[in-house]
Design a protein around this motif. Structure first.
Motif, short mmCIF file in Angstrom:
data_model
loop_
_atom_site.label_atom_id
_atom_site.label_comp_id
_atom_site.label_asym_id
_atom_site.label_seq_id
_atom_site.Cartn_x
_atom_site.Cartn_y
_atom_site.Cartn_z
N LYS A 185 1.06 -1.00 -0.10
CA LYS A 185 0.02 0.30 0.02
C LYS A 185 0.64 1.08 -0.41
CE LYS A 185 -4.78 -0.70 0.70
NZ LYS A 185 -4.33 -1.84 -0.89
N LEU A 186 1.94 0.84 0.42
CA LEU A 186 2.40 2.51 0.74
C LEU A 186 3.55 2.90 -1.01
CD1 LEU A 186 4.99 1.58 3.84
CD2 LEU A 186 3.26 2.92 3.47
N GLU A 188 1.93 1.46 -3.27
CA GLU A 188 0.80 2.64 -4.00
C GLU A 188 0.58 3.86 -3.29
OE1 GLU A 188 -2.68 -0.05 -3.43
OE2 GLU A 188 -1.49 -2.06 -5.42
N ALA A 189 0.28 4.25 -2.51
CA ALA A 189 0.57 5.58 -2.54
C ALA A 189 1.64 6.15 -3.14
CB ALA A 189 0.45 6.00 -0.65
N ALA A 190 2.96 5.99 -3.28
CA ALA A 190 3.76 6.80 -2.96
C ALA A 190 3.53 6.96 -5.02
CB ALA A 190 5.10 5.73 -2.86
N ALA A 195 5.27 9.88 -7.40
CA ALA A 195 6.46 9.12 -7.80
C ALA A 195 7.36 7.62 -8.86
CB ALA A 195 7.37 8.79 -6.33
N PRO A 197 8.64 5.22 -11.24
CA PRO A 197 9.57 3.70 -10.05
C PRO A 197 10.74 3.52 -9.55
CG PRO A 197 8.77 3.09 -12.09
CD PRO A 197 8.67 4.88 -12.36
N ARG A 199 12.51 6.87 -7.69
CA ARG A 199 11.58 8.01 -6.79
C ARG A 199 10.88 6.27 -5.48
NH1 ARG A 199 11.28 12.98 -4.93
NH2 ARG A 199 12.17 14.34 -6.53
N GLN A 203 12.89 5.72 -2.27
CA GLN A 203 12.67 6.51 -0.77
C GLN A 203 11.65 5.90 -0.23
OE1 GLN A 203 10.93 10.79 -1.83
NE2 GLN A 203 12.78 11.62 -2.40
N VAL A 204 11.20 4.89 -0.77
CA VAL A 204 9.98 4.05 0.18
C VAL A 204 10.68 2.90 0.57
CG1 VAL A 204 7.60 2.20 0.24
CG2 VAL A 204 8.40 5.03 -1.22
N PRO A 207 15.16 2.85 2.13
CA PRO A 207 14.63 2.62 3.29
C PRO A 207 13.88 1.81 3.97
CG PRO A 207 13.46 4.70 2.06
CD PRO A 207 14.01 3.91 1.15
N LEU A 208 12.70 1.43 3.78
CA LEU A 208 12.28 0.21 4.89
C LEU A 208 12.67 -0.44 5.05
CD1 LEU A 208 8.52 1.40 4.15
CD2 LEU A 208 9.46 2.03 5.77
N LEU A 288 12.84 7.50 12.66
CA LEU A 288 11.58 6.19 12.25
C LEU A 288 10.71 6.70 13.88
CD1 LEU A 288 11.91 2.83 11.54
CD2 LEU A 288 10.94 4.57 9.88
N ILE A 289 11.53 6.84 15.02
CA ILE A 289 10.86 7.05 16.70
C ILE A 289 10.62 8.50 16.40
CG2 ILE A 289 10.32 6.66 19.08
CD1 ILE A 289 12.41 4.29 17.87
N ALA A 290 11.69 8.72 16.38
CA ALA A 290 11.73 10.67 16.99
C ALA A 290 10.99 11.62 15.72
CB ALA A 290 13.16 11.11 16.85
N PHE B 88 -6.02 6.59 1.42
CA PHE B 88 -6.36 4.82 1.52
C PHE B 88 -7.16 4.54 2.82
CE2 PHE B 88 -3.14 5.51 -2.00
CZ PHE B 88 -3.52 4.75 -2.54
N CYS B 109 7.94 15.11 -5.22
CA CYS B 109 7.88 14.63 -6.66
C CYS B 109 7.48 15.50 -7.59
CB CYS B 109 6.78 13.43 -6.21
SG CYS B 109 6.91 12.21 -5.15
N HIS B 139 4.21 7.56 14.18
CA HIS B 139 2.91 5.97 15.17
C HIS B 139 3.29 6.86 16.74
CE1 HIS B 139 6.72 5.91 17.68
NE2 HIS B 139 7.90 6.20 16.68
#
Lengths: 290, 372
Positions: A185-186, A188-190, A195, A197, A199, A203-204, A207-208, A288-290, B88, B109, B139
């Motif tokens: 889904k991420l 697809e969102a990008a 974005a 292919p 990018r 970017q997605v 990093p993940l 990711l957290i802060a 979504f 973009c 989160h």
């Protein structure tokens, strides 16, 4: 919830874990460290008195040079192998997860199959393939490149190829696990947000996939650093790597205390690398957290 | 469709069909979305509404048919090149980026200048009630905040059309009602065309300018919420949106030329079927909304359709009381009565004999032929 049942449940396990860690990790390490301060016996054993010569010897001119050169070669080889594994393993993992469809499990199985054959046999098989009269040169001859086109056996390329071949599955598998967890889904969102292919990947997906990339790199880089069998078989021992140096001390020269001292230095170096990596990735996960 | 609406159509879906492994998900759908309107696509799960949305967004390719956005054919344009953005179902916010970077994603973009990006994102964060909180990690946001960020992440790109895939589905009822209002308010403010997919009929009726009712891969009816509820064209539209009572029967025409539906065991009821089914012998259903029926303790003489029954149960709900009335043919009719009077005790008791009356024009008649 009271604490009692929790301690009751965890204690036997934690004892087992401590025994395991103490007997299989700490004790051998301490043994190596203590040997490194002893002297070599006349027939290759170890004996007192305690000494620091094993460490001071490493700073001697010629020995220091040999050590630094072999260490440099090892780091370069391990680094190249890791990079090569990432460049091939990432597309492979992406293909398995997104494109392989119903062939996914079968292909994943193929990735694991080489592990059923002994490591030495697999490496010797590459000797047969790469030798001047080997299959690779036969194929190249058929393709019209002339007889014995490549002289790759006993070259650094052959060593790198062997390392790459042996360690690729570890990288591919850790990346596979990371990429599989990626929420499509991420992506697809990008795409939806404009974005393309490239990018989307940088970017997605990338990093993940960092956790898998780090785990895979550790699993490839660290064993490659101490590797001595592949350089021996496919490199013909022409270039001395740190692993060869170590193996020589234990198996040929039979100078266990000096070999142990070398091991201790190598362990410290690897430990430092791990700590540095941990720092880097921790910074990332804090992002990711802060 | 009036000509004026056609002229202002921002999106035209023309005969779009999509199959997945032989199963038809969207079957020859025609749809026109007017500029600036809030259109809901309402249907049960599996009716193809999400697929239709994905086709519009470019995440799926239609097998047949065309999509026209602002007069330009976008059928073969890939998702990242369409000026259509999606909110979504579970937001799909990027977990490795903070709120600001999520909202700025689309602008970056498009290589919009960073200063402009900054000001546009801040403006959107204000719209989302999260002003100055761009540094927060995804989160740490609550469900409602995530929903609003997902909305402005799409809106910041000034889409010609905003698609929303059940964006309120993951929220609890109270927050949902609140966000329904917010969403409508934001839509009125930014004047962007919204296409909103939902399975919740209350949500669709409450928010939309128009509702498209979808069932089994087809659009059954498009109209204002009022039209859909009061003048359903199909049995599905009537029963999916709001509650309904059904009585099976056969049509006959009386001397005055009026249609009467003969229901076995209950007698005849006046109905007003669509002209094409206005003939004797047509089998069909009388459909009756619970709130259109009035309860009487004695047979009313002025109401054309009356049926007798016994109250089986009643529940007092404050604004209205809900009755389940057993009728002679064994069926049950549910009736909602507004509690317009201030009464200390119940007017009707369980097991009371009652008469239910309604005017023919308040009921619907669907022929079985039309259902096939």
């Amino acid at each position: 919830m009271s604490i009692q049942p929790k301690t009751f449940r965890t204690t036997p396990f934690s004892i087992a874990a401590w025994i395991w860690a103490a007997s299989l990790v700490v004790a051998p390490l301490l043994y190596i460290v203590s040997i490194s301060f002893l002297s070599r016996g006349p027939y290759g054993g170890v004996q007192s008195p305690l000494t620091l010569t094993n460490y001071t010897r490493m700073t001697d001119g010629s020995m220091a040079l040999t050590l630094l050169l072999s260490l440099g070669r090892s780091v370069a080889l391990a680094g190249f192998s890791t990079v090569l594994c990432i460049f091939v393993g990432f597309p492979l993992a992406l293909f398995l997860v997104f494109r392989a469809g119903r062939w996914r499990n079968a292909l994943f199985f193929l990735l694991i199959i080489p592990f059923w054959t002994n490591f030495l046999i697999r490496t010797y098989a590459w000797m047969v393939i790469l030798s001047d009269n080997g299959w690779l040169n036969h194929v190249l001859e058929i393709l019209g490149l002339g007889p014995q086109y490549l002289h790759w056996l006993f070259t650094p390329q052959a060593v790198l190829l062997g390392m790459f071949y042996n360690y690729l599955p570890y990288m591919a598998m850790s990346l596979y696990v990371s990429v599989e967890k990626l929420d499509t889904k991420l992506l697809e969102a990008a795409a939806d947000l404009g974005a393309g292919p490239v990018r989307r990947f940088f970017q997605v997906t990338l990093p993940l996939s960092v956790p898998g990339l780090v785990a895979g790199s550790i699993m490839v880089f660290i064993p490659s650093l101490g590797e001595f069998v592949i350089p021996d078989i496919l490199g013909g021992g022409t270039n001395l790597f740190v692993g060869n140096l170590l193996a020589q001390q234990f198996l040929t020269v039979r100078h266990w205390p000096f070999g142990s001292a070398l091991s201790v230095i190598l362990i410290i170096l690897i430990g430092a690398c791990l700590v540095a990596l941990e720092k880097v990735t921790k910074g990332h996960s804090e992002d990711l957290i802060a | 469709m009036p000509n004026s609406a056609k002229k202002a159509a921002v999106l035209e879906v023309i005969g779009v069909t999509k199959q997945f492994r032989g199963k038809i998900a969207v079957d020859c759908v025609d749809l026109q979305v007017a500029n600036g309107e809030f259109l809901s696509i309402l249907g049960p799960s599996g009716c193809g509404k999400t697929t239709l949305l994905r086709l519009i967004g470019g995440l799926e390719k239609p097998d047949r048919g065309r999509l026209v956005l602002n007069g330009q054919d976008i059928t073969n344009l890939s998702a990242h090149k369409r000026n259509v953005h999606t909110v979504f179902q579970r937001y799909a916010l990027f977990p490795h980026m903070n709120v600001f970077d999520n909202v700025a994603f689309g602008l970056r973009c498009k290589k919009i200048h960073e200063n402009e990006t900054r000001s546009r994102v801040e403006e959107m964060l204000e719209l989302a009630n999260l002003k100055g909180q761009g540094h927060r990690a995804i989160h740490t946001l609550s469900g409602g905040e995530q929903q609003r960020i997902a909305l402005v992440r799409a809106l910041v790109n000034l889409p010609k059309l905003l698609l929303l895939d059940e964006p309120l589905g993951a929220l609890d009822l109270k927050l949902r009602l609140q966000l329904q209002q917010e969403l409508v308010a934001i839509q009125k403010r930014v004047k962007t065309t919204f296409v909103f997919v939902t399975h919740d009929q209350q949500e669709a009726l409450n928010m939309s300018d128009r509702v498209a009712v979808m069932n089994q891969a087809k659009v059954e009816q498009i109209g204002t919420p009022n039209e859909i509820y009061e003048f359903p064209k199909t049995l599905f539209a009537a029963s999916f949106v709001g509650g309904i009572n059904r009585l099976d029967g056969v049509l006959r025409i009386d001397e005055g030329g009026r249609c009467i539906c003969e229901v076995e065991g209950l007698g005849g009821f006046f109905v007003e079927p669509p002209t094409e089914y206005r003939q004797a012998g047509v089998k069909g259903l009388i459909c009756l909304r619970p709130e259109k029926v009035t309860l009487f303790s004695r047979r009313p003489s002025t109401i054309e359709n009356v049926v007798e029954g016994t109250i089986r149960s009643q529940s007092y709900l404050g604004t209205h009381t809900q009755f389940e009335v057993l009728i002679k043919n064994g069926g049950v009719i549910s009736v909602f009565q507004q509690n317009t009077q201030k009464l200390a005790k119940k007017v009707f008791q369980v097991n009371d004999k009652v008469f239910m009356g309604w005017q023919a024009s308040l009921s619907h008649f669907f022929s079985y032929q039309a259902l096939k």
